[in-house]
Design an enzyme around this catalytic site. Sequence first.
Site, short mmCIF file in Angstrom:
data_model
loop_
_atom_site.label_atom_id
_atom_site.label_comp_id
_atom_site.label_asym_id
_atom_site.label_seq_id
_atom_site.Cartn_x
_atom_site.Cartn_y
_atom_site.Cartn_z
N LYS A 33 0.84 -1.21 0.00
CA LYS A 33 0.00 0.00 0.00
C LYS A 33 0.87 1.25 0.00
O LYS A 33 0.68 2.14 -0.81
CB LYS A 33 -0.93 0.01 1.22
CG LYS A 33 -1.78 1.26 1.31
CD LYS A 33 -2.80 1.22 2.44
CE LYS A 33 -3.58 2.54 2.46
NZ LYS A 33 -4.59 2.56 3.55
N GLU A 43 10.70 -4.58 4.38
CA GLU A 43 10.86 -6.00 4.02
C GLU A 43 10.52 -6.22 2.54
O GLU A 43 11.26 -6.88 1.80
CB GLU A 43 9.94 -6.87 4.88
CG GLU A 43 10.24 -6.83 6.38
CD GLU A 43 9.41 -5.80 7.11
OE1 GLU A 43 8.88 -4.88 6.46
OE2 GLU A 43 9.30 -5.91 8.35
N GLY A 96 -4.75 -1.43 5.14
CA GLY A 96 -3.94 -2.56 4.66
C GLY A 96 -4.53 -3.90 5.03
O GLY A 96 -4.64 -4.80 4.21
N ARG A 97 -5.03 -4.01 6.29
CA ARG A 97 -5.56 -5.31 6.73
C ARG A 97 -7.01 -5.51 6.29
O ARG A 97 -7.65 -6.48 6.66
CB ARG A 97 -5.42 -5.44 8.24
CG ARG A 97 -6.02 -4.30 9.03
CD ARG A 97 -5.59 -4.36 10.48
NE ARG A 97 -6.02 -3.17 11.21
CZ ARG A 97 -5.33 -2.03 11.23
NH1 ARG A 97 -4.17 -1.96 10.58
NH2 ARG A 97 -5.77 -0.98 11.89
N GLU A 138 -4.12 -5.86 15.25
CA GLU A 138 -3.61 -4.58 14.72
C GLU A 138 -4.73 -3.53 14.70
O GLU A 138 -4.48 -2.33 14.77
CB GLU A 138 -3.02 -4.74 13.32
CG GLU A 138 -2.17 -3.56 12.88
CD GLU A 138 -1.31 -3.85 11.66
OE1 GLU A 138 -1.81 -3.67 10.53
OE2 GLU A 138 -0.14 -4.23 11.82
N HIS A 156 -4.01 -32.38 19.23
CA HIS A 156 -2.79 -33.15 19.57
C HIS A 156 -1.67 -32.19 19.90
O HIS A 156 -0.49 -32.55 19.78
CB HIS A 156 -2.44 -34.05 18.39
CG HIS A 156 -3.56 -34.96 18.00
ND1 HIS A 156 -3.76 -36.20 18.58
CD2 HIS A 156 -4.59 -34.79 17.14
CE1 HIS A 156 -4.84 -36.77 18.07
NE2 HIS A 156 -5.37 -35.92 17.19
N LYS A 182 9.36 -0.03 13.47
CA LYS A 182 9.93 0.24 12.14
C LYS A 182 11.11 1.21 12.26
O LYS A 182 12.16 1.03 11.63
CB LYS A 182 8.86 0.86 11.23
CG LYS A 182 7.78 -0.13 10.79
CD LYS A 182 6.78 0.53 9.85
CE LYS A 182 5.71 -0.45 9.37
NZ LYS A 182 4.74 0.17 8.43
O1 F6P Z 1 2.07 -3.88 10.05
C1 F6P Z 1 2.07 -2.57 9.65
C2 F6P Z 1 1.56 -2.48 8.23
O2 F6P Z 1 1.46 -1.13 7.86
C3 F6P Z 1 0.24 -3.20 8.03
O3 F6P Z 1 -0.86 -2.44 8.45
C4 F6P Z 1 0.27 -3.43 6.54
O4 F6P Z 1 -0.68 -4.41 6.12
C5 F6P Z 1 1.72 -3.91 6.37
O5 F6P Z 1 2.46 -3.13 7.32
C6 F6P Z 1 2.28 -3.77 4.95
O6 F6P Z 1 2.19 -2.41 4.58
P1 F6P Z 1 2.29 -2.06 2.99
O7 F6P Z 1 1.09 -2.71 2.34
O8 F6P Z 1 2.26 -0.58 2.93
O9 F6P Z 1 3.59 -2.65 2.48
#
Ligand code: F6P
Length: 501
Positions: free
Chosen positions: A188, A194, A243-244, A329, A360, A469
């Site tokens: 987003k 990452e 995002g979620r 979150e 189990h 972060k």
């Molecule tokens: O965990 C923090 C966050 O901003 C989430 O809300 C989001 O889904 C994820 O990192 C990835 O963010 P992006 O879609 O901007 O890479």
Amino acid sequence: MSKKNSSAWQALTAHRQHIADVTISEMFAADNDRFNKFSLRHHDLLLDYSKQQVTKDTVQLLCALAEESNLQQAIRDLFNGAIVNQTEQRPALHMELRNSETNRSEIATVLVQMAEFVSKMQSSDYTDVIVLGIGGSDLGPRLVCEALAPYKISSLNIHFVANVDSDTLTPLLKSLDYNTTACIINSKTFTTIETLANAAIVKTWLDSNATSSIWAVTAHVKNATAFGVKPEHIFAFWDWVGGRYSVWSAVGLPIALSLGIDNFRRVLAGAHAMDQHFYATELSKNIPVMQALIGIWNINFLNYNTLAIQPYADGLQLLPAYLQQLEMESNGKAAENSGGFVDYQTAPVIWGGVGCNGQHAYMQMLHQGTQIVPVDFLVARRSCNEPQELQQLLIASCLGQSQALMTGRKDPLYYKVCPGNRPSTTIMFDVITPEIIGTLIAMYEHKVFVQGTIWQIQPFDQWGVQLGKDLITDVLGLLRGGELNQVDNSTAGLVRYALTR
Ligand code: F6P
């Protein structure tokens, strides 16, 4: 004034004292029609909450708490695009993404762009697609692709990569041909460290194919073009999609690639049907509302602060992880909307695993442990594949576990005693379909919104992740030669040890 001092909350506190000694089994003994009175239907989805420690008075008082919280108005505000995300001054309109009659033309435009892309990819020479993304840019598409594997129609192999782990990425790249591999960067913000770290490696690996074989899904187009993604290779979504809450947007492109655009639209349709149920149904018959209120009863009045999610389907093994982000979150917060901090519990710790495997692994603790852990069990009547006798064993296991948690078992040997009176909800549906997956995800999204509304917290931002972060960037600097005497002794010691060869 704390929410705990409200009259509805006070009434529930008094009610808790009143029914403290009434077990769930005694509630069944007192009413042989309890199952029908404490279960709800939505199409072929059944929500059975009769094994929760609630009476009709409990339900009435919980609904009064919802009304005192102006929940119906909050739901209307949500759907009408009000600024429900106050700290980021945004609406939360993920429901529009699955409303085929939306007046937001940009949504239809992107869906057409997705359909065209899927069609082009189906007839291309590509054999594999690497999907880079993390959190909401990974969990939703990964969950839905896994859950709906029986509906896969594409020959494309979809490879999800979320974490920054060379022991995942390098073997994957070694196994693929860079001439027939495409890459979708799902982000987003297009700033997530990452995802961008993985993207840089994949871009280099694609070599001369990079420009033609990389696509991006983002709400920040400029960041994607700056990375080198061609403008016509970008699928946009918008800041009013959290995002979620974004699986319904072009973030769901891997779903459409794997299952076909028609099945992706079926997922949207299932979610939309749940939206309509949520918007129009009275509180006590409203599935997400009742799930939320049962959760508040368990968390704030019975003091059960975790929730186990146990789906009896391997395809739903990612559901607990998906709901961890969605619930924790969204509602893992203490900041109260009018300022200050809440003085009651909010989001539960969400965890779980598939049944029967959990039986189990951790169910021993749920049956005889010192902590009482409410469980959401999910099970289908039928599996997508034969033989159905295995599904019969899954159903027997699911129902047996919820019954055992409730009834417990006496035994002359003290260490064999199961105390029982441990609550659970069972969600049953006919068979896993695109519609039911959309329905389940939307159901939990709305449950989270109801709880956030009643807890008077903000479900749509996530300021708590920013500190981590920022510190990642600082520690990276230390690992690359930065000054160690500015940080705590543990971090300095660990950095030194990490650099030891
Ligand atoms: O965990 C923090 C966050 O901003 C989430 O809300 C989001 O889904 C994820 O990192 C990835 O963010 P992006 O879609 O901007 O890479």
